[in-house]
Design a protein around this motif. Sequence first.
Motif, PDB file in Angstrom:
ATOM      1  N   VAL A  83       0.845  -1.186   0.000  1.00  0.00           N
ATOM      2  CA  VAL A  83       0.000   0.000   0.000  1.00  0.00           C
ATOM      3  C   VAL A  83       0.887   1.245   0.000  1.00  0.00           C
ATOM      4  CG1 VAL A  83      -1.979  -1.109   1.101  1.00  0.00           C
ATOM      5  CG2 VAL A  83      -0.250  -0.056   2.516  1.00  0.00           C
ATOM      6  N   PRO A  84       0.433   2.334  -0.605  1.00  0.00           N
ATOM      7  CA  PRO A  84       1.265   3.541  -0.697  1.00  0.00           C
ATOM      8  C   PRO A  84       1.685   4.102   0.662  1.00  0.00           C
ATOM      9  CG  PRO A  84      -0.575   3.675  -2.224  1.00  0.00           C
ATOM     10  CD  PRO A  84      -0.790   2.459  -1.393  1.00  0.00           C
ATOM     11  N   GLN A  85       0.807   4.016   1.659  1.00  0.00           N
ATOM     12  CA  GLN A  85       1.149   4.552   2.978  1.00  0.00           C
ATOM     13  C   GLN A  85       2.365   3.846   3.574  1.00  0.00           C
ATOM     14  OE1 GLN A  85      -1.862   3.666   1.960  1.00  0.00           O
ATOM     15  NE2 GLN A  85      -3.190   5.443   2.224  1.00  0.00           N
ATOM     16  N   THR A  86       2.445   2.541   3.362  1.00  0.00           N
ATOM     17  CA  THR A  86       3.586   1.780   3.877  1.00  0.00           C
ATOM     18  C   THR A  86       4.879   2.221   3.201  1.00  0.00           C
ATOM     19  OG1 THR A  86       2.177  -0.126   4.320  1.00  0.00           O
ATOM     20  CG2 THR A  86       4.539  -0.547   4.130  1.00  0.00           C
ATOM     21  N   LEU A  87       4.840   2.331   1.891  1.00  0.00           N
ATOM     22  CA  LEU A  87       6.029   2.769   1.159  1.00  0.00           C
ATOM     23  C   LEU A  87       6.420   4.186   1.557  1.00  0.00           C
ATOM     24  CD1 LEU A  87       8.220   2.355  -0.920  1.00  0.00           C
ATOM     25  CD2 LEU A  87       6.563   2.883  -2.724  1.00  0.00           C
ATOM     26  N   HIS A  88       5.443   5.044   1.754  1.00  0.00           N
ATOM     27  CA  HIS A  88       5.736   6.418   2.170  1.00  0.00           C
ATOM     28  C   HIS A  88       6.418   6.433   3.544  1.00  0.00           C
ATOM     29  CE1 HIS A  88       4.571  10.661   3.306  1.00  0.00           C
ATOM     30  NE2 HIS A  88       5.241  10.804   2.172  1.00  0.00           N
ATOM     31  N   GLU A  89       5.984   5.552   4.451  1.00  0.00           N
ATOM     32  CA  GLU A  89       6.627   5.455   5.768  1.00  0.00           C
ATOM     33  C   GLU A  89       8.061   4.959   5.637  1.00  0.00           C
ATOM     34  OE1 GLU A  89       5.578   6.477   8.792  1.00  0.00           O
ATOM     35  OE2 GLU A  89       3.882   7.317   7.680  1.00  0.00           O
ATOM     36  N   TRP A  90       8.299   4.021   4.721  1.00  0.00           N
ATOM     37  CA  TRP A  90       9.668   3.539   4.497  1.00  0.00           C
ATOM     38  C   TRP A  90      10.560   4.672   4.007  1.00  0.00           C
ATOM     39  CZ3 TRP A  90       8.374  -1.333   1.095  1.00  0.00           C
ATOM     40  CH2 TRP A  90       7.748  -2.298   1.894  1.00  0.00           C
ATOM     41  N   VAL A  91      10.036   5.510   3.109  1.00  0.00           N
ATOM     42  CA  VAL A  91      10.811   6.625   2.566  1.00  0.00           C
ATOM     43  C   VAL A  91      11.121   7.624   3.677  1.00  0.00           C
ATOM     44  CG1 VAL A  91      10.775   8.583   0.968  1.00  0.00           C
ATOM     45  CG2 VAL A  91       9.926   6.351   0.221  1.00  0.00           C
ATOM     46  N   LYS A  92      10.121   7.955   4.493  1.00  0.00           N
ATOM     47  CA  LYS A  92      10.354   8.903   5.590  1.00  0.00           C
ATOM     48  C   LYS A  92      11.384   8.365   6.571  1.00  0.00           C
ATOM     49  CE  LYS A  92       6.097   9.611   6.965  1.00  0.00           C
ATOM     50  NZ  LYS A  92       4.882  10.157   7.591  1.00  0.00           N
ATOM     51  N   LYS A  93      11.304   7.070   6.885  1.00  0.00           N
ATOM     52  CA  LYS A  93      12.266   6.456   7.810  1.00  0.00           C
ATOM     53  C   LYS A  93      13.669   6.498   7.225  1.00  0.00           C
ATOM     54  CE  LYS A  93      11.757   2.770  10.808  1.00  0.00           C
ATOM     55  NZ  LYS A  93      11.355   1.430  11.168  1.00  0.00           N
ATOM     56  N   ALA A  94      13.790   6.244   5.922  1.00  0.00           N
ATOM     57  CA  ALA A  94      15.100   6.299   5.267  1.00  0.00           C
ATOM     58  C   ALA A  94      15.662   7.715   5.310  1.00  0.00           C
ATOM     59  CB  ALA A  94      14.995   5.809   3.827  1.00  0.00           C
ATOM     60  N   GLU A  95      14.808   8.711   5.137  1.00  0.00           N
ATOM     61  CA  GLU A  95      15.269  10.100   5.204  1.00  0.00           C
ATOM     62  C   GLU A  95      15.708  10.476   6.614  1.00  0.00           C
ATOM     63  OE1 GLU A  95      12.779  12.234   1.606  1.00  0.00           O
ATOM     64  OE2 GLU A  95      11.895  12.231   3.607  1.00  0.00           O
ATOM     65  N   VAL A  96      15.010   9.985   7.625  1.00  0.00           N
ATOM     66  CA  VAL A  96      15.420  10.243   9.008  1.00  0.00           C
ATOM     67  C   VAL A  96      16.767   9.594   9.277  1.00  0.00           C
ATOM     68  CG1 VAL A  96      14.895   9.737  11.428  1.00  0.00           C
ATOM     69  CG2 VAL A  96      13.099  10.598   9.930  1.00  0.00           C
ATOM     70  N   ASP A  97      16.907   8.330   8.841  1.00  0.00           N
ATOM     71  CA  ASP A  97      18.162   7.615   9.079  1.00  0.00           C
ATOM     72  C   ASP A  97      19.344   8.257   8.364  1.00  0.00           C
ATOM     73  OD1 ASP A  97      16.806   5.827  10.662  1.00  0.00           O
ATOM     74  OD2 ASP A  97      16.747   4.225   9.158  1.00  0.00           O
ATOM     75  N   SER A  98      19.100   8.866   7.202  1.00  0.00           N
ATOM     76  CA  SER A  98      20.190   9.508   6.459  1.00  0.00           C
ATOM     77  C   SER A  98      20.431  10.951   6.906  1.00  0.00           C
ATOM     78  CB  SER A  98      19.895   9.474   4.963  1.00  0.00           C
ATOM     79  OG  SER A  98      18.798  10.311   4.663  1.00  0.00           O
TER      80      SER A  98
END
Length: 108
Positions: free
Chosen positions: A44-59
Amino acid sequence: MSKTTNKFSPEVRARAVRMILDHQGDYPSRWSAVVSIAEKIGCVPQTLHEWVKKAEVDSGKRGGIPTDTADKLKALERENRELRQANEILRKASAYFAQAELDRPFKR
């Protein structure tokens, strides 16, 4: 332990996030890129969007607590809770044995 199962491997997640970050310029908005790529990988798009946000926080591109820091904090909180429980058990055991010592008849 998470209540949900992780259907996607870390490699799939990382690849999907990389696809969003690399190709978001090809779409009118980030959300449209997320929707398009989510359909392709089957989430679902919401899940992928959360993955992207988490990756941005980690970077460091987005504010927030990085995953490794959050994991360490969670482990420390768990350890703290376990130590408090152990202390409570020891406190009760100490009180029990102290009372048992007082109830014992005095030897002369």
